[in-house]
Design a protein around this motif. Structure first.
Motif, PDB file in Angstrom:
ATOM      1  N   TRP A 205      17.444  56.586  35.187  1.00  0.00           N
ATOM      2  CA  TRP A 205      18.202  55.975  36.297  1.00  0.00           C
ATOM      3  C   TRP A 205      17.333  55.784  37.532  1.00  0.00           C
ATOM      4  CZ3 TRP A 205      19.734  59.972  33.175  1.00  0.00           C
ATOM      5  CH2 TRP A 205      20.810  59.717  32.312  1.00  0.00           C
ATOM      6  N   ASP A 206      16.026  55.647  37.344  1.00  0.00           N
ATOM      7  CA  ASP A 206      15.110  55.532  38.478  1.00  0.00           C
ATOM      8  C   ASP A 206      15.348  54.277  39.305  1.00  0.00           C
ATOM      9  OD1 ASP A 206      12.867  57.762  38.264  1.00  0.00           O
ATOM     10  OD2 ASP A 206      13.362  57.134  36.229  1.00  0.00           O
ATOM     11  N   LEU A 207      15.955  53.259  38.714  1.00  0.00           N
ATOM     12  CA  LEU A 207      16.201  52.029  39.466  1.00  0.00           C
ATOM     13  C   LEU A 207      17.178  52.234  40.614  1.00  0.00           C
ATOM     14  CD1 LEU A 207      16.280  49.218  36.746  1.00  0.00           C
ATOM     15  CD2 LEU A 207      14.677  49.445  38.647  1.00  0.00           C
ATOM     16  N   ILE A 208      17.955  53.312  40.601  1.00  0.00           N
ATOM     17  CA  ILE A 208      18.844  53.585  41.742  1.00  0.00           C
ATOM     18  C   ILE A 208      18.000  53.833  42.983  1.00  0.00           C
ATOM     19  CG2 ILE A 208      20.576  55.144  42.681  1.00  0.00           C
ATOM     20  CD1 ILE A 208      21.539  55.668  39.835  1.00  0.00           C
ATOM     21  N   ALA A 209      17.024  54.721  42.866  1.00  0.00           N
ATOM     22  CA  ALA A 209      16.143  55.006  44.004  1.00  0.00           C
ATOM     23  C   ALA A 209      15.245  53.820  44.322  1.00  0.00           C
ATOM     24  CB  ALA A 209      15.302  56.246  43.704  1.00  0.00           C
ATOM     25  N   VAL A 210      14.793  53.113  43.296  1.00  0.00           N
ATOM     26  CA  VAL A 210      13.923  51.948  43.512  1.00  0.00           C
ATOM     27  C   VAL A 210      14.652  50.872  44.312  1.00  0.00           C
ATOM     28  CG1 VAL A 210      12.797  50.018  42.315  1.00  0.00           C
ATOM     29  CG2 VAL A 210      12.442  52.361  41.520  1.00  0.00           C
ATOM     30  N   ALA A 211      15.890  50.574  43.934  1.00  0.00           N
ATOM     31  CA  ALA A 211      16.672  49.575  44.663  1.00  0.00           C
ATOM     32  C   ALA A 211      16.913  50.021  46.102  1.00  0.00           C
ATOM     33  CB  ALA A 211      18.000  49.324  43.951  1.00  0.00           C
ATOM     34  N   ALA A 212      17.140  51.317  46.300  1.00  0.00           N
ATOM     35  CA  ALA A 212      17.352  51.832  47.652  1.00  0.00           C
ATOM     36  C   ALA A 212      16.100  51.649  48.503  1.00  0.00           C
ATOM     37  CB  ALA A 212      17.758  53.302  47.594  1.00  0.00           C
ATOM     38  N   VAL A 213      14.938  51.910  47.925  1.00  0.00           N
ATOM     39  CA  VAL A 213      13.679  51.725  48.661  1.00  0.00           C
ATOM     40  C   VAL A 213      13.466  50.255  49.015  1.00  0.00           C
ATOM     41  CG1 VAL A 213      11.157  51.769  48.380  1.00  0.00           C
ATOM     42  CG2 VAL A 213      12.525  53.790  47.821  1.00  0.00           C
ATOM     43  N   ALA A 214      13.740  49.364  48.073  1.00  0.00           N
ATOM     44  CA  ALA A 214      13.609  47.927  48.355  1.00  0.00           C
ATOM     45  C   ALA A 214      14.554  47.524  49.485  1.00  0.00           C
ATOM     46  CB  ALA A 214      13.902  47.113  47.099  1.00  0.00           C
ATOM     47  N   GLY A 215      15.773  48.048  49.470  1.00  0.00           N
ATOM     48  CA  GLY A 215      16.714  47.767  50.547  1.00  0.00           C
ATOM     49  C   GLY A 215      16.211  48.286  51.880  1.00  0.00           C
ATOM     50  N   ALA A 216      15.596  49.464  51.880  1.00  0.00           N
ATOM     51  CA  ALA A 216      15.048  50.024  53.114  1.00  0.00           C
ATOM     52  C   ALA A 216      13.908  49.168  53.648  1.00  0.00           C
ATOM     53  CB  ALA A 216      14.570  51.457  52.867  1.00  0.00           C
ATOM     54  N   MET A 217      13.053  48.686  52.752  1.00  0.00           N
ATOM     55  CA  MET A 217      11.956  47.815  53.181  1.00  0.00           C
ATOM     56  C   MET A 217      12.494  46.520  53.782  1.00  0.00           C
ATOM     57  SD  MET A 217       9.128  49.427  52.620  1.00  0.00           S
ATOM     58  CE  MET A 217       7.957  48.086  52.768  1.00  0.00           C
ATOM     59  N   TRP A 218      13.537  45.973  53.166  1.00  0.00           N
ATOM     60  CA  TRP A 218      14.145  44.757  53.708  1.00  0.00           C
ATOM     61  C   TRP A 218      14.751  45.017  55.088  1.00  0.00           C
ATOM     62  CZ3 TRP A 218      19.446  44.485  54.728  1.00  0.00           C
ATOM     63  CH2 TRP A 218      19.872  43.251  55.229  1.00  0.00           C
ATOM     64  N   ALA A 219      15.508  46.105  55.227  1.00  0.00           N
ATOM     65  CA  ALA A 219      16.153  46.406  56.504  1.00  0.00           C
ATOM     66  C   ALA A 219      15.121  46.656  57.599  1.00  0.00           C
ATOM     67  CB  ALA A 219      17.075  47.618  56.345  1.00  0.00           C
ATOM     68  N   TRP A 220      14.066  47.370  57.259  1.00  0.00           N
ATOM     69  CA  TRP A 220      13.006  47.638  58.244  1.00  0.00           C
ATOM     70  C   TRP A 220      12.355  46.328  58.691  1.00  0.00           C
ATOM     71  CZ3 TRP A 220      11.481  51.990  60.770  1.00  0.00           C
ATOM     72  CH2 TRP A 220      10.232  51.977  61.401  1.00  0.00           C
ATOM     73  N   SER A 221      12.102  45.424  57.755  1.00  0.00           N
ATOM     74  CA  SER A 221      11.466  44.150  58.104  1.00  0.00           C
ATOM     75  C   SER A 221      12.361  43.285  58.974  1.00  0.00           C
ATOM     76  CB  SER A 221      11.089  43.383  56.832  1.00  0.00           C
ATOM     77  OG  SER A 221      12.240  42.828  56.199  1.00  0.00           O
ATOM     78  N   ARG A 222      13.662  43.528  58.951  1.00  0.00           N
ATOM     79  CA  ARG A 222      14.606  42.759  59.755  1.00  0.00           C
ATOM     80  C   ARG A 222      14.970  43.478  61.053  1.00  0.00           C
ATOM     81  NH1 ARG A 222      12.999  39.430  56.878  1.00  0.00           N
ATOM     82  NH2 ARG A 222      14.187  37.949  55.620  1.00  0.00           N
ATOM     83  N   GLY A 223      14.281  44.577  61.359  1.00  0.00           N
ATOM     84  CA  GLY A 223      14.563  45.294  62.583  1.00  0.00           C
ATOM     85  C   GLY A 223      15.892  45.999  62.586  1.00  0.00           C
TER      86      GLY A 223
END
Length: 471
Positions: A205-223
């Motif tokens: 189930w590693d994709l749960i954490a992977v998707a969360a990290v991708a979401g965090a990178m997106w949110a950070w890039s959008r301020g």
């Protein structure tokens, strides 16, 4: 705004482009982010489907094939075993302290979000299976329950529900990665078309954490620091390792002497982590502790440098744990020094990739699914197919070698240790080291990096000018 196409930007894709008509012409339409996202999502779906196709042997046997078939065809997954192995077949709460339940089934060793995910999937499985009467199963031995035809069918249904959920997470990860660099959506193809995603996507189930990290990178890039913290809180609750991404945010903020940037992110991450752990903690603290106990109890295990040391020179659990954490700490110190001394501000993805790579190189154990941890960060940190494929070739070889070794296919006839498996581990370490070296080179000599994009900090932070428009 001028744009370039991957066939112009990436040497590997430029070399392969003649097979599909050559590079994009100067008068061709550049498309747009929506069109790019559609192609990327289609690539993700295709990659995921190819990975499922490789597990056909197990699927045809209701995910209960013989050991020989599981390892020979490398169609292994931890997912279906969770249904019959932890009491979900009887809708047992994963952290129940009920004595009868615990006598029949062990406590789940998964994190709280994964346990909640599986409990919800089990509930849906029972509904779709016609709500079988689980009370009849209580009086039967566990092995009899697991081997019944009805449960075998339910196990396949449970796996199918998980596959759909994990596929959605993979698609969401691609969408988030495509949006991190506004003018480089195609960088997400490093995740969408990755062999690692095909082979390891449904291993666990590693994709749960992977998707969360991708979401965090997106949110950070959008301020959006609060949203980034919420995503990271989910990721840390699901897999712990995303905590290193928060450290990467902090290091980049320290580099700019703006540590306050990270405060909303850290507070939100802590609150989200607590929220997702609350159901398990409040209903069975002793059982909730099992996830953390496993992290500490596991000694030098498969896939790691320390496994080779343990097999050749002998290495106790305590000594291996100390050496592992010492090397990881030294690695982290080197990354911190590199970030603070680099000639220009590093990108968050570069710093996060290097920190997580320390676990891949020096962690006490390394499961094949852990390659997914690095995948989204690698796609952003070093968007070059040559280097991504070099790294993933080592991961794919290690993936196959691990299960062939566990199935006894790589064991020498004289009973000695398996040198072939050691070789696969060394190749994995070398290939990971290659990608690390490329990221370090980009960070230390930014003029050689394939892109110049600061991965924007939170709103109100000083903005670093982006490089030339591309993609």
């Amino acid at each position: 705004m001028s744009r370039s196409h991957p066939t112009h930007d990436d040497p590997v894709l430029a070399g392969l482009s003649p097979a599909v008509g050559g590079r994009l012409g100067s008068h061709a339409g550049a498309g747009g982010p929506v069109r790019a996202l559609g192609v990327l999502l289609a690539l993700t779906a295709l990659t995921f489907a190819l990975g499922l196709l490789s597990k056909t042997t197990c699927a045809l046997d209701d995910w209960s094939p013989t050991e020989a078939d599981r390892f020979t065809h490398v169609c292994v997954s931890d997912v279906p075993a969770a249904y019959t192995g932890t009491g979900l077949v009887e809708l047992a709460w994963p952290w129940s302290g009920d004595r009868d339940t615990r006598e029949r089934y062990p406590v789940t060793e998964e994190s709280a979000p994964v346990g909640l995910w599986n409990y919800a999937a089990a509930r849906l499985t029972h509904v779709l299976a016609g709500s079988p009467d689980v009370s009849e199963r209580y009086g039967q031995p566990v092995d009899v329950v697991a081997e019944s035809d009805d449960v075998a069918s339910e196990r396949s249904l449970f796996m199918a529900i998980n596959v759909v959920g994990l596929a959605v997470l993979a698609l969401l990860t691609t969408a988030a990665l495509a949006a991190v660099h506004r003018r480089r959506p195609w960088d997400a193809a490093g995740f969408a078309a990755a062999p690692v995603l095909a082979f390891a996507g449904v291993l666990s189930w590693d994709l749960i954490a992977v998707a969360a990290v991708a979401g965090a990178m997106w949110a950070w890039s959008r301020g959006r620091p609060v949203a980034a913290g919420a995503f990271l809180g989910v990721g840390v609750a699901a897999g712990v390792w995303p905590l290193l991404v928060l450290v990467a945010f902090l290091l980049v903020a320290m580099r700019e002497r703006r540590v306050a940037w990270v405060l909303p992110t850290a507070v939100t991450a802590a609150a989200t982590w607590a929220l997702f752990n609350a159901p398990a903690f409040l209903t069975g603290r002793a059982q909730w502790n099992r996830f953390w106990d496993v992290l500490v109890e596991r000694g030098p295990d498969r896939g790691s440098l320390w496994r080779i040391v343990a097999d050749t020179a002998g290495l106790s659990h305590d000594v291996g744990l100390r050496f592992s954490w010492l090397f990881v700490a030294l690695w982290a110190a080197l990354v911190i020094a590199l970030v603070l001394l680099a000639p220009s501000r590093p990108r968050v993805s570069q710093v996060a990739f290097l920190l997580v790579a320390g676990l891949a190189l020096f962690g006490l154990h390394y499961d094949p699914s852990q390659a997914l941890w690095l995948l989204p960060l690698a796609a952003l940190a070093r968007p070059r197919w040559r280097d991504l494929l070099i790294w993933q070739s080592g991961e794919v070889l290690f993936f196959a070698a691990t299960y062939w070794w566990e199935g006894g296919l790589l064991s020498p006839g004289d009973g000695e240790q398996s040198g072939f498996y050691w070789l696969a581990i060394v190749i994995r370490l070398v290939c990971t080291g290659w990608l690390v070296a490329m990221v370090v080179r980009d960070l230390w000599w930014p003029e050689q990096a394939p892109l110049d994009d600061p991965e924007t900090a939170p709103a109100g932070a000083p903005q670093v000018p982006a490089g030339p428009a591309c993609y």
